[in-house]
Design an enzyme around this catalytic site. Structure first.
Site, PDB file in Angstrom:
ATOM      1  N   HIS A  91      90.818  23.115  11.192  1.00  0.00           N
ATOM      2  CA  HIS A  91      91.211  24.104  12.225  1.00  0.00           C
ATOM      3  C   HIS A  91      90.041  24.794  12.707  1.00  0.00           C
ATOM      4  O   HIS A  91      90.240  25.046  14.028  1.00  0.00           O
ATOM      5  CB  HIS A  91      92.026  25.125  10.959  1.00  0.00           C
ATOM      6  CG  HIS A  91      92.320  26.427  11.754  1.00  0.00           C
ATOM      7  ND1 HIS A  91      93.530  26.616  12.569  1.00  0.00           N
ATOM      8  CD2 HIS A  91      91.725  27.609  12.135  1.00  0.00           C
ATOM      9  CE1 HIS A  91      93.450  27.877  13.052  1.00  0.00           C
ATOM     10  NE2 HIS A  91      92.528  28.568  12.765  1.00  0.00           N
ATOM     11  N   GLU A  92      88.827  25.189  11.871  1.00  0.00           N
ATOM     12  CA  GLU A  92      87.801  25.641  12.655  1.00  0.00           C
ATOM     13  C   GLU A  92      87.064  24.620  13.816  1.00  0.00           C
ATOM     14  O   GLU A  92      86.660  25.046  14.840  1.00  0.00           O
ATOM     15  CB  GLU A  92      86.632  26.053  11.540  1.00  0.00           C
ATOM     16  CG  GLU A  92      87.028  27.143  10.617  1.00  0.00           C
ATOM     17  CD  GLU A  92      87.860  28.378  11.312  1.00  0.00           C
ATOM     18  OE1 GLU A  92      87.614  28.719  12.526  1.00  0.00           O
ATOM     19  OE2 GLU A  92      88.900  28.890  10.565  1.00  0.00           O
ATOM     20  N   HIS A  95      88.996  24.787  16.732  1.00  0.00           N
ATOM     21  CA  HIS A  95      88.315  26.033  17.804  1.00  0.00           C
ATOM     22  C   HIS A  95      86.989  25.546  18.618  1.00  0.00           C
ATOM     23  O   HIS A  95      87.091  25.773  19.880  1.00  0.00           O
ATOM     24  CB  HIS A  95      88.178  27.244  17.079  1.00  0.00           C
ATOM     25  CG  HIS A  95      89.033  28.112  16.432  1.00  0.00           C
ATOM     26  ND1 HIS A  95      90.296  28.397  17.341  1.00  0.00           N
ATOM     27  CD2 HIS A  95      89.529  28.515  15.056  1.00  0.00           C
ATOM     28  CE1 HIS A  95      91.135  29.366  16.536  1.00  0.00           C
ATOM     29  NE2 HIS A  95      90.670  29.126  15.331  1.00  0.00           N
ATOM     30  N   GLU A 166      94.908  29.991  18.571  1.00  0.00           N
ATOM     31  CA  GLU A 166      95.161  29.587  16.926  1.00  0.00           C
ATOM     32  C   GLU A 166      96.225  28.197  16.582  1.00  0.00           C
ATOM     33  O   GLU A 166      96.007  27.595  15.835  1.00  0.00           O
ATOM     34  CB  GLU A 166      95.768  30.951  16.349  1.00  0.00           C
ATOM     35  CG  GLU A 166      94.616  31.816  16.142  1.00  0.00           C
ATOM     36  CD  GLU A 166      93.410  31.509  15.131  1.00  0.00           C
ATOM     37  OE1 GLU A 166      93.571  30.747  14.317  1.00  0.00           O
ATOM     38  OE2 GLU A 166      92.500  32.093  15.474  1.00  0.00           O
TER      39      GLU A 166
END
Length: 193
Positions: A91-92, A95, A166
């Site tokens: 997930h990071e 980003h 997100e």
């Protein structure tokens, strides 16, 4: 500036900088996953930081993908399974790949500019006592009011933009781990401690 953020986090949260090799020695499977995901998306392996705290959390920051940092707490490794750890870190990485910190910085800066226009043309003027009455043809109060209205509208747009970024990072995690349920389970554990 990520260097200022590094300093602040070190002072306030005692964030420990680790090399990829050190991270790999402690968390081999997750490190291999990070290396593979970065190679697949043609990005440099981010600088890694560990917060020595049992509260599970993770985030990333930087000014562009080549100087991005991923910060994870010890709690991620204590409370989450390996597949959940991969999902959170993916997930990071999402980003970083999507350049979310750049997009959000620009959006928030534009929003701040609108507020500053409003403040200096309308609000600040009123608190100083004004200039003795409104002069005919003076459009500064109108510009200030329009800036404030755009600021309010822009605030909601930035919140919407934040949510979409997100969702894109969640999607990146789901696609790269092949199991979106792992991220869902990890987020529940992170949310409830």
């Amino acid at each position: 500036n990520p260097f200022i953020a590094d300093w602040m986090q070190n002072v306030f949260y005692k964030v420990r900088r680790v090399t990829f090799e050190e991270f790999s020695d402690s968390h081999r499977e997750v490190a291999d996953f990070v290396k593979e995901a970065c190679a697949k998306n043609n990005i440099k392996i981010p600088r890694l930081r560990i917060i020595e705290d049992a509260n599970p959390t993770a985030y990333c920051y930087g000014s562009y993908p080549a100087n991005a940092r991923v910060v994870v707490s010890e709690g991620i490794f204590k409370y989450l399974g390996i597949e959940e750890q991969k999902a959170v870190i993916a997930h990071e990485l999402g980003h970083i790949v999507n350049r979310d910190f750049i997009i959000m910085t620009i959006a928030v800066t534009l929003l701040q500019i609108l507020y500053e226009i409003y403040y200096h043309l309308l609000r600040h003027r009123r608190f100083r006592g004004g200039s003795g009455g409104r002069k005919k043809g003076d459009v500064t109060p109108l510009i200030g009011a329009i800036s404030y209205i755009l600021y309010i509208i822009g605030s909601y747009l930035v919140l919407y933009l934040s949510r979409t970024r997100e969702y894109l990072a969640d999607r990146f995690s789901a696609e790269h781990t092949g199991n979106p349920d792992q991220l869902s389970m990890a987020l529940v554990k992170i949310a409830y401690g």
